[in-house]
Design a protein around this motif. Structure first.
Motif, short mmCIF file in Angstrom:
data_model
loop_
_atom_site.label_atom_id
_atom_site.label_comp_id
_atom_site.label_asym_id
_atom_site.label_seq_id
_atom_site.Cartn_x
_atom_site.Cartn_y
_atom_site.Cartn_z
N LEU A 1 -1.08 -5.11 5.40
CA LEU A 1 0.28 -5.47 5.77
C LEU A 1 1.20 -4.91 4.70
O LEU A 1 0.83 -4.85 3.53
CB LEU A 1 0.42 -6.99 5.79
N PRO A 2 2.44 -4.52 5.03
CA PRO A 2 3.36 -4.03 4.02
C PRO A 2 3.54 -5.05 2.92
O PRO A 2 3.81 -6.22 3.16
CB PRO A 2 4.67 -3.83 4.81
N GLY A 3 3.38 -4.61 1.68
CA GLY A 3 3.57 -5.48 0.53
C GLY A 3 2.36 -6.31 0.19
O GLY A 3 2.35 -6.97 -0.84
N LEU A 4 1.30 -6.29 1.00
CA LEU A 4 0.10 -7.07 0.72
C LEU A 4 -0.91 -6.20 -0.02
O LEU A 4 -1.24 -5.12 0.41
CB LEU A 4 -0.51 -7.58 2.03
N ASN A 5 -1.37 -6.70 -1.16
CA ASN A 5 -2.25 -5.90 -2.00
C ASN A 5 -3.69 -5.88 -1.50
O ASN A 5 -4.42 -4.93 -1.76
CB ASN A 5 -2.20 -6.41 -3.44
N LEU A 6 -4.13 -6.95 -0.87
CA LEU A 6 -5.50 -6.97 -0.36
C LEU A 6 -5.53 -6.53 1.10
O LEU A 6 -4.63 -6.86 1.86
CB LEU A 6 -6.10 -8.37 -0.50
N PRO A 7 -6.58 -5.84 1.50
CA PRO A 7 -6.68 -5.42 2.90
C PRO A 7 -6.88 -6.60 3.82
O PRO A 7 -7.37 -7.65 3.41
CB PRO A 7 -7.90 -4.50 2.91
N ILE A 8 -6.47 -6.44 5.07
CA ILE A 8 -6.65 -7.50 6.06
C ILE A 8 -7.56 -7.00 7.17
O ILE A 8 -7.56 -5.82 7.52
CB ILE A 8 -5.32 -7.98 6.66
N ALA A 9 -8.35 -7.91 7.70
CA ALA A 9 -9.23 -7.57 8.80
C ALA A 9 -8.42 -7.35 10.07
O ALA A 9 -7.35 -7.93 10.25
CB ALA A 9 -10.25 -8.69 9.00
N GLN A 10 -8.92 -6.50 10.95
CA GLN A 10 -8.20 -6.17 12.17
C GLN A 10 -7.96 -7.40 13.03
O GLN A 10 -6.90 -7.56 13.65
CB GLN A 10 -9.01 -5.14 12.98
N GLU A 11 -8.93 -8.32 13.08
CA GLU A 11 -8.79 -9.52 13.89
C GLU A 11 -7.60 -10.37 13.42
O GLU A 11 -6.86 -10.93 14.23
CB GLU A 11 -10.07 -10.36 13.84
N LEU A 12 -7.41 -10.46 12.10
CA LEU A 12 -6.28 -11.22 11.57
C LEU A 12 -4.97 -10.52 11.93
O LEU A 12 -4.00 -11.17 12.34
CB LEU A 12 -6.40 -11.36 10.05
N GLU A 13 -4.92 -9.23 11.80
CA GLU A 13 -3.71 -8.47 12.13
C GLU A 13 -3.33 -8.69 13.60
O GLU A 13 -2.16 -8.92 13.91
CB GLU A 13 -3.95 -6.99 11.85
N THR A 14 -4.32 -8.66 14.48
CA THR A 14 -4.07 -8.85 15.91
C THR A 14 -3.52 -10.25 16.19
O THR A 14 -2.56 -10.43 16.95
CB THR A 14 -5.37 -8.63 16.71
N ASN A 15 -4.12 -11.25 15.58
CA ASN A 15 -3.72 -12.63 15.85
C ASN A 15 -2.42 -13.02 15.16
O ASN A 15 -1.75 -13.97 15.59
CB ASN A 15 -4.84 -13.59 15.47
N LEU A 16 -2.04 -12.31 14.11
CA LEU A 16 -0.71 -12.52 13.54
C LEU A 16 0.36 -12.14 14.54
O LEU A 16 1.41 -12.78 14.63
CB LEU A 16 -0.55 -11.72 12.24
N GLU A 17 0.11 -11.08 15.31
CA GLU A 17 1.05 -10.69 16.35
C GLU A 17 1.13 -11.76 17.43
O GLU A 17 2.22 -12.09 17.93
CB GLU A 17 0.63 -9.35 16.96
#
Length: 337
Positions: free
Chosen positions: A175-191
């Motif tokens: 995510l912009p500004g986030l230093n640690l990577p995020i899993a695709q499943e989290l990215e999808t569910n944030l939307e």
């Protein structure tokens, strides 16, 4: 001012320090194992401190492995041995190791004795740990104006923070500004969360993979929130609170960081604590407006009334204007003839 990690000296390390025989050691390598400071190597003095340096210090350096080294110089004018304190944290080390070693430096200095350390510095490359690297460091330090104790402490904190910031680089989609990577499943569910399809997300920080991932995604009532708080691990929580306020039905997002006390491993606590602010910034930059934030230890720390007050703090009544009391009466005014 430094970050406290909960790391302590092992029983063997404490015994080593109490034994005056350790003064015969020229080079002592100290590492963090199982949340304790442990002496991994101790090498005897053979020649003078310069002749002993490279043959002792350089063999302690291992590829990708951080460590601390205490190096004994000669006796000072007071008849006491001075030590050089070196923190070696290579770029290849894991993020959590870099954070842990950076944040534990002050603890080790206190255990060893600040008054026994004449020089301390941090290194990233093996050559910086060599005798020439040490001399380059002292030459650079001597060219600077002397600092007060407060300035030294502030510089120490700044160095530690710089190490942590520089090493928490992402190596996949973030995510912009986030230093640690995020899993695709989290990215999808944030939307989905942003669009109102779900009202609750629980996020776990995977300390092994060094990424943020989805742990729970559901629609819940506010009364169910306390049951979602784990008793054995930290978590981040996002809850979209649907409620009535001043005659209108509104939705407000609450962010909770739950951490069930010091039973949680030190590395895990540090990772969550250090990632929280960047995660919040990333959420807000992605359109998730956070109305309230709170750190809690368990489910008892959160309920509907408290969440409501976090979002809509009660306005305190304005202070009444102070009125000076009248002086006590002394009776009617008397005429003086």
């Amino acid at each position: 001012m430094s970050c406290q990690t909960g790391i302590v000296a092992s029983t063997a390390f404490s015994a080593y320090l109490e034994n005056t025989g350790h003064h015969s050691d020229r080079c002592i390598k100290i590492v963090i194992e199982d949340e304790e400071l442990v002496v991994q190597q101790n090498r005897l003095a053979v020649g003078d401190w310069e002749a002993d340096w490279d043959r002792n210090v350089m063999v302690c350096i291992e590829d990708g492995e951080p460590c601390y080294i205490m190096y004994r110089l000669e006796k000072n004018s007071a008849g006491q041995y001075d030590y050089v304190f070196m923190s070696y944290v290579p770029n290849e080390a894991s993020v959590k190791s870099k954070m842990l070693y950076a944040a534990t430096r002050a603890t080790l200095k206190r255990i060893w004795g600040d008054n026994r350390i004449s020089v301390d510095f941090m290194a990233t490359f093996p050559e910086e740990m060599s005798l020439q690297g040490y001399k380059n460091h002292t030459l650079s330090e001597s060219s600077q104006a002397p600092m007060t104790e407060a300035e030294k402490e502030l510089e120490e904190v700044s160095k530690n923070e710089a190490v942590i910031r520089s090493q928490m680089s992402s190596h996949s989609a973030t995510l912009p500004g986030l230093n640690l990577p995020i899993a695709q499943e989290l990215e999808t569910n944030l939307e989905k969360f942003k669009k109102g399809f779900v009202n609750y997300l629980q996020i776990k920080l995977d300390t092994e993979k060094e990424e943020l991932k989805l742990w729970d995604c559901s629609n819940i009532q506010v009364g169910d929130l306390s049951d979602k708080i784990p008793l054995d691990e930290p978590r981040y929580h996002l809850f979209n609170f649907n409620h009535d306020f001043e005659g209108e039905k509104i939705w407000k997002v609450v962010f909770l960081y739950s951490c069930p006390g010091y039973n949680v491993p030190v590395k895990q606590r540090m990772m969550y604590s250090s990632t929280k602010s960047s995660f919040l910034s990333a959420l807000e930059s992605n359109g998730v407006e956070i109305a309230a934030k709170k750190e809690i230890s368990d489910g008892n720390d959160v309920n509907e009334a408290e969440i409501f007050d976090m979002i809509h703090p009660q306005k305190h009544a304005s202070r009444a204007t102070f009125v000076k009391p009248k002086a006590p009466s002394r009776g009617g005014r008397r005429l003086i003839r």
